[in-house]
Design a protein around this motif. Structure first.
Motif, PDB file in Angstrom:
ATOM      1  N   ILE A 109      -1.157  -6.616  -7.614  1.00 44.24           N
ATOM      2  CA  ILE A 109      -1.132  -8.073  -7.404  1.00 44.24           C
ATOM      3  C   ILE A 109      -0.686  -8.382  -5.969  1.00 44.24           C
ATOM      4  O   ILE A 109      -1.301  -9.192  -5.267  1.00 44.24           O
ATOM      5  N   LEU A 110       0.384  -7.720  -5.535  1.00 41.99           N
ATOM      6  CA  LEU A 110       0.895  -7.943  -4.184  1.00 41.99           C
ATOM      7  C   LEU A 110      -0.112  -7.477  -3.135  1.00 41.99           C
ATOM      8  O   LEU A 110      -0.261  -8.121  -2.086  1.00 41.99           O
ATOM      9  N   SER A 111      -0.812  -6.379  -3.413  1.00 44.09           N
ATOM     10  CA  SER A 111      -1.822  -5.881  -2.471  1.00 44.09           C
ATOM     11  C   SER A 111      -2.965  -6.882  -2.327  1.00 44.09           C
ATOM     12  O   SER A 111      -3.411  -7.176  -1.208  1.00 44.09           O
ATOM     13  N   ILE A 131       0.825  -1.202   0.000  1.00 40.32           N
ATOM     14  CA  ILE A 131       0.000   0.000   0.000  1.00 40.32           C
ATOM     15  C   ILE A 131       0.864   1.259   0.000  1.00 40.32           C
ATOM     16  O   ILE A 131       0.557   2.240  -0.689  1.00 40.32           O
ATOM     17  N   ILE A 132       1.972   1.245   0.749  1.00 39.00           N
ATOM     18  CA  ILE A 132       2.801   2.448   0.836  1.00 39.00           C
ATOM     19  C   ILE A 132       3.553   2.722  -0.475  1.00 39.00           C
ATOM     20  O   ILE A 132       4.087   3.822  -0.656  1.00 39.00           O
ATOM     21  N   PHE A 169       2.959  -0.943 -11.707  1.00 39.93           N
ATOM     22  CA  PHE A 169       1.654  -0.617 -11.138  1.00 39.93           C
ATOM     23  C   PHE A 169       0.812  -1.877 -10.962  1.00 39.93           C
ATOM     24  O   PHE A 169       0.157  -2.071  -9.943  1.00 39.93           O
ATOM     25  N   LEU A 170       0.835  -2.743 -11.968  1.00 42.75           N
ATOM     26  CA  LEU A 170       0.096  -4.007 -11.883  1.00 42.75           C
ATOM     27  C   LEU A 170       0.670  -4.904 -10.787  1.00 42.75           C
ATOM     28  O   LEU A 170      -0.082  -5.536 -10.036  1.00 42.75           O
ATOM     29  N   LEU A 171       1.999  -4.972 -10.716  1.00 39.72           N
ATOM     30  CA  LEU A 171       2.642  -5.778  -9.677  1.00 39.72           C
ATOM     31  C   LEU A 171       2.265  -5.264  -8.290  1.00 39.72           C
ATOM     32  O   LEU A 171       2.023  -6.057  -7.370  1.00 39.72           O
ATOM     33  N   ASN A 172       2.198  -3.949  -8.140  1.00 42.13           N
ATOM     34  CA  ASN A 172       1.785  -3.334  -6.872  1.00 42.13           C
ATOM     35  C   ASN A 172       0.390  -3.833  -6.465  1.00 42.13           C
ATOM     36  O   ASN A 172       0.136  -4.186  -5.310  1.00 42.13           O
TER      37      ASN A 172
END
Length: 229
Positions: free
Chosen positions: A146-148, A114-115, A141-144
């Motif tokens: 997916i991890l979220s 999130i950060i 951005f997509l990886l961010n």
């Protein structure tokens, strides 16, 4: 109406409840809320107001505002996504009444991606007019996301499924809806990420995103009708 506890949960609540247990759970929720709030607020930091001088006119200022369109689009997109993750996180804390080290760590991993949203959002916005860089920015951005999504689901699994003594019982319909929403979102972002390695045609990728969102809406409608039956 207060949720009913099963035998194990009643025993835990009556005989093993620490006097500060509720306060500690609230601290965890408040800390998490603060991280979400700060991340969602920082999205606006990189958007600078138009530079206005004594020679500026409404036309020249309007041109500067138009130049910020990609930044505003990225901001609204990330605001919606972060808000969605917070709503899911908030929903889980409606059921959680205790925690252990594993669930605490799982919650910290929810906050980690999130950060990164202010960074990946700004990078995506700044790269919007550079065809050679925008795909790289989109992948991050997509990886961010997916991890979220994975972190939210992991937290759900740890606090509601594996260590169910830490939470009030969740209705089966709620479990199905939460699981399908979270995993579907993860899968869609993962598919789009993989497609960026097959084609870098941004128009094709955009259409795939539109189709995916539409499919999600249709699936949600069908799932709600099925659950009502």
């Amino acid at each position: 109406m207060t949720p009913k506890l099963d035998t194990a949960q009643q025993h835990h609540a009556n005989h093993e409840k620490h006097p500060k247990q509720d306060f500690q759970v609230e601290r965890l929720a408040f800390f998490s809320d603060a991280v979400f709030a700060i991340a969602i607020t920082l999205l606006i930091i990189d958007i600078k107001v138009p530079k206005i001088t004594k020679d500026s006119t409404s036309e020249t200022v309007w041109v500067q505002l138009v130049d910020l369109r990609y930044s505003f689009f990225a901001l609204l997109l990330s605001f919606t996504l972060i808000a969605n993750y917070w709503i899911r996180h908030h929903f889980l804390f409606k059921h959680i009444h205790n925690y252990n080290r594993k669930t605490l760590i799982a919650d910290m991993f929810v906050l980690l991606p999130i950060i990164f949203f202010p960074f990946t959002t700004a990078f995506f916005a700044e790269s919007s007019e550079n065809k050679q860089v925008i795909i790289l920015a989109l992948r991050l951005f997509l990886l961010n996301n997916i991890l979220s999504s994975l972190a939210i689901y992991t937290f759900y699994w740890m606090a509601i499924i594996k260590h169910k003594e830490m939470s009030f019982e969740m209705a089966i319909q709620e479990k199905i809806t939460f699981t399908s929403d979270t995993l579907f979102t993860t899968i869609i972002f993962l598919i789009i990420l993989l497609i960026t390695f097959i084609t870098e045609n941004f128009q094709i990728i955009t259409w795939i995103i539109i189709i995916s969102v539409t499919s999600k809406k249709i699936m949600d409608t069908l799932l709600k009708k099925r659950l009502k039956q």
